[in-house]
Write an enzyme that holds these catalytic residues in place. Structure first.
Site, PDB file in Angstrom:
ATOM      1  CB  SER A   1      -0.946  -0.057   1.203  1.00 41.83           C
ATOM      2  OG  SER A   1      -1.891   0.968   1.155  1.00 41.83           O
TER       3      SER A   1
ATOM      4  CG  ASP B   1      -6.453  -3.625  -3.258  1.00 44.75           C
ATOM      5  OD1 ASP B   1      -7.261  -2.715  -2.990  1.00 44.75           O
ATOM      6  OD2 ASP B   1      -5.226  -3.535  -3.030  1.00 44.75           O
TER       7      ASP B   1
ATOM      8  CG  HIS C   1      -5.749  -2.014   0.281  1.00 44.71           C
ATOM      9  ND1 HIS C   1      -4.886  -2.004  -0.799  1.00 44.71           N
ATOM     10  CD2 HIS C   1      -5.191  -1.175   1.193  1.00 44.71           C
ATOM     11  CE1 HIS C   1      -3.870  -1.201  -0.529  1.00 44.71           C
ATOM     12  NE2 HIS C   1      -4.027  -0.686   0.663  1.00 44.71           N
TER      13      HIS C   1
END
Lengths: 382, 198
Positions: free
Chosen positions: A157, A322, A355
């Site tokens: 991320s 995601d 995610h």
């Protein structure tokens, strides 16, 4: 993340601090005269100093990447399932460094710290820091640790954005980059979610323009809502349906505004937990760092040109469900790297968790990362 | 890969055509065995493309750069003429859009290399004459579990190329690893083509 079932194989670790006196120029035009970074290391740096791996953290995490604290055995590092003896990032082979970013609230200099010029907490005066600034600060920590070149820089991320920045800003210091659940910049939708989170904090009456420390309060209501919004975007619709569905806590509706559905209860629990330990000023700055990161911007939107300095070998990993940083966004990174004829491997993991999948113990994902670290280990000069 | 794993004779034939130190894209690269072979024999660089998780892992273990992708969706990440060769080994017959992938190969690469099981091979013909779907070394699947949906013969493929401005540069036909020079469409089990645009 549910850490109750995880037993750390790394065992007890302890945080360290490094102080830096040389001013750090920031992208916003300001500079921090001196600052401290909180960090942890696991494993042993080899004689050639060639086996170091930097692990960059995402939004709400810290330098406590793996292991537990002697005085707090329940506090397991945020990526403990990935890092430790015999784990995909094996601390028997690699010297692993975790660092709390500048502006953080886990020990590194940030809005909570005392501004030496005023003798009071920085609060609203703490500069708006960027991914570029974080990486520059991390590079100084690497100098401090005697690491000229990292065998790998790894992150998921926002942590993966730092990896990209490492390959651009310090190509000769980054042999491999593990870019997981990343995006080359935030979409308008991503920025919109961040703005909702920020508005929740900024409009909390307890925010006091960012100088709430003086009033001995925290804008907890704002922070709670910010965390709830964020949390929704980390999970997939299917995962939420599986985990909570429409299950009612009491088994029937009460025609009230109490927590009735399990999902409400879960969000409120996460929000309470988060607002109990996280600093609102840090949260504001981290969401801004996310919004601003866009290496292609100064190259007319051409990501390949932005990544042209990078000489690292790349592992890019995305997760099919995601929707916050979708596989499509990772493919943009891969496309740019292919254009530049870089060594890149791209894997798309079919995982249901959205995610958050990058933090979870998925066998296919972990096998792949382990195999990639085998490759990195094979290239290390001892 | 959706056919049998190709033997060393195929590898050698392909390596013979690939010029040293060139850039290669290997579509449906499986565990990366062919790419690894070409890396060793021809010092190539480039990437494999593979959809299967286990094969992607095997590529990483074999030190091959691999991009996980469904070939049916084309090769959007790859720029025009960015490779010297694009290889499609034992995969064409399992693709839904066989024509599109051949055009994609020649968009992304200067030349293409393709291998496929020859449906015109006499053993296949005999089995069809006998009223059964063929089962052989190069077509090892039963009708109900085969991934192969677009089988063709050597003559079919050459007619296809002739109608589409595809220039066949070289051809090699193998049966049991040995070269077949006489009546290849009847005696050849596996066809290997090196082609470009006209």
């Amino acid at each position: 993340m549910d850490t109750t079932n995880i037993t750390s194989s790394l065992g007890v670790v302890s945080p360290q601090r490094a102080g830096f006196q040389e001013p750090l120029p920031l992208k916003c035009g300001r500079a921090i005269a001196n600052y401290e970074l909180a960090y942890e290391t696991y494993g042993t740096l080899n004689a050639a100093h060639s086996n170091a791996v930097l692990v960059c953290h995402a939004l709400n995490a810290s330098h406590h990447v793996a292991g537990v604290y002697a005085d707090d055995p329940a506090n397991v590092g945020w990526w403990d399932n990935m890092i430790g003896p015999g784990k995909p990032l094996d601390t028997n082979r690699f010297f692993v460094v975790g660092v709390n970013n500048l502006g953080g609230c886990h020990g590194s200099t940030g809005p909570l710290s005392i501004n030496p010029e005023t003798g009071r907490p920085w609060g609203a005066d703490f500069p708006v820091v960027t991914v570029e600034d974080w990486v520059d600060a991390q590079a100084r920590l690497a100098d401090h640790l005697g690491v000229r070149q990292f065998a790998a820089v790894m992150g998921g991320s926002l942590g993966a954005m730092q990896c990209l920045q490492w390959t651009i800003a310090y190509p000769q210091r980054t042999r491999h980059a593990l870019v997981i659940a990343c995006a080359p910049n935030l979409s308008a939708q991503n920025i919109a979610f961040n703005e909702v989170a920020r508005q929740a904090i900024l409009t909390d009456p307890d925010f006091y323009g960012g100088n709430y420390y003086a009033h001995a309060v925290q804008p907890r209501r704002g922070l709670r809502v910010a965390r709830m919004v964020g949390h929704i975007t980390y999970l997939s619709d299917d995962e939420m349906a599986n985990k909570f569905g429409r299950t009612l806590k009491a088994g029937h509706v009460n025609y009230s505004f109490d927590t009735e559905f399990e999902i409400e209860s879960y969000l409120r629990y996460q929000a309470d937990k988060f607002s109990g330990y996280f600093d609102a000023n840090t949260y504001l700055r981290i969401t801004k760092a996310l919004d601003y990161f866009d290496p292609a911007f100064s190259h007319g939107g051409d990501l390949a040109k932005a990544l042209a300095p990078a000489t690292a070998e790349f592992l890019v990993v995305s997760f099919t469900t995601d929707w916050r940083f979708s596989p499509e966004r990772s493919r943009e990174i891969v496309h740019a790297l292919l254009k530049n004829k870089r060594d890149v491997t791209y894997a798309e993991i079919d995982a249901p968790h959205g995610h958050d999948a990058f933090l979870l113990d998925d066998a296919r994902y972990h096998r792949l990362v382990a195999a990639y670290f085998d490759r990195i280990a094979a290239g290390i000069i001892a | 890969m959706n056919g049998i794993s190709i033997d060393r004779a195929d590898f050698a034939a392909i390596a013979h055509w690939v010029k040293p130190a060139t850039r290669v894209l290997d579509l449906g690269c499986g565990d990366g065995a062919l790419f690894k072979y070409l890396k060793r024999e021809c010092h190539i660089s480039g990437y494999g493309v593979e959809i299967d998780d286990d094969n992607v892992l095997a590529c990483v273990q074999n030190g091959i750069n691999v991009v996980q992708r469904n070939l049916e969706r084309g090769l959007r990440e790859f720029d025009d003429q960015s490779f010297d060769y694009v290889i499609l080994s034992q995969t064409l017959q399992a693709m839904r859009n066989s024509e599109r992938i051949i055009h994609e190969m020649l968009r992304v690469g200067r030349e293409g290399i393709l291998t496929f099981p020859n449906f015109g091979y006499w053993r296949n013909r005999m089995q069809v004459l006998g009223g059964r779907m063929p089962l052989s070394d190069t077509l090892p699947y039963q009708w109900f579990d085969t991934p192969n949906i677009h089988l063709c013969t050597i003559d079919d493929f050459e007619r296809f190329c002739g109608e589409r401005k595809i220039r066949i540069i070289e051809r090699k036909v193998l049966t049991g690893g040995s070269a077949v020079n006489v009546m290849p469409n009847l005696l050849g089990a596996l066809a290997i083509y090196h082609f470009g645009t006209r």
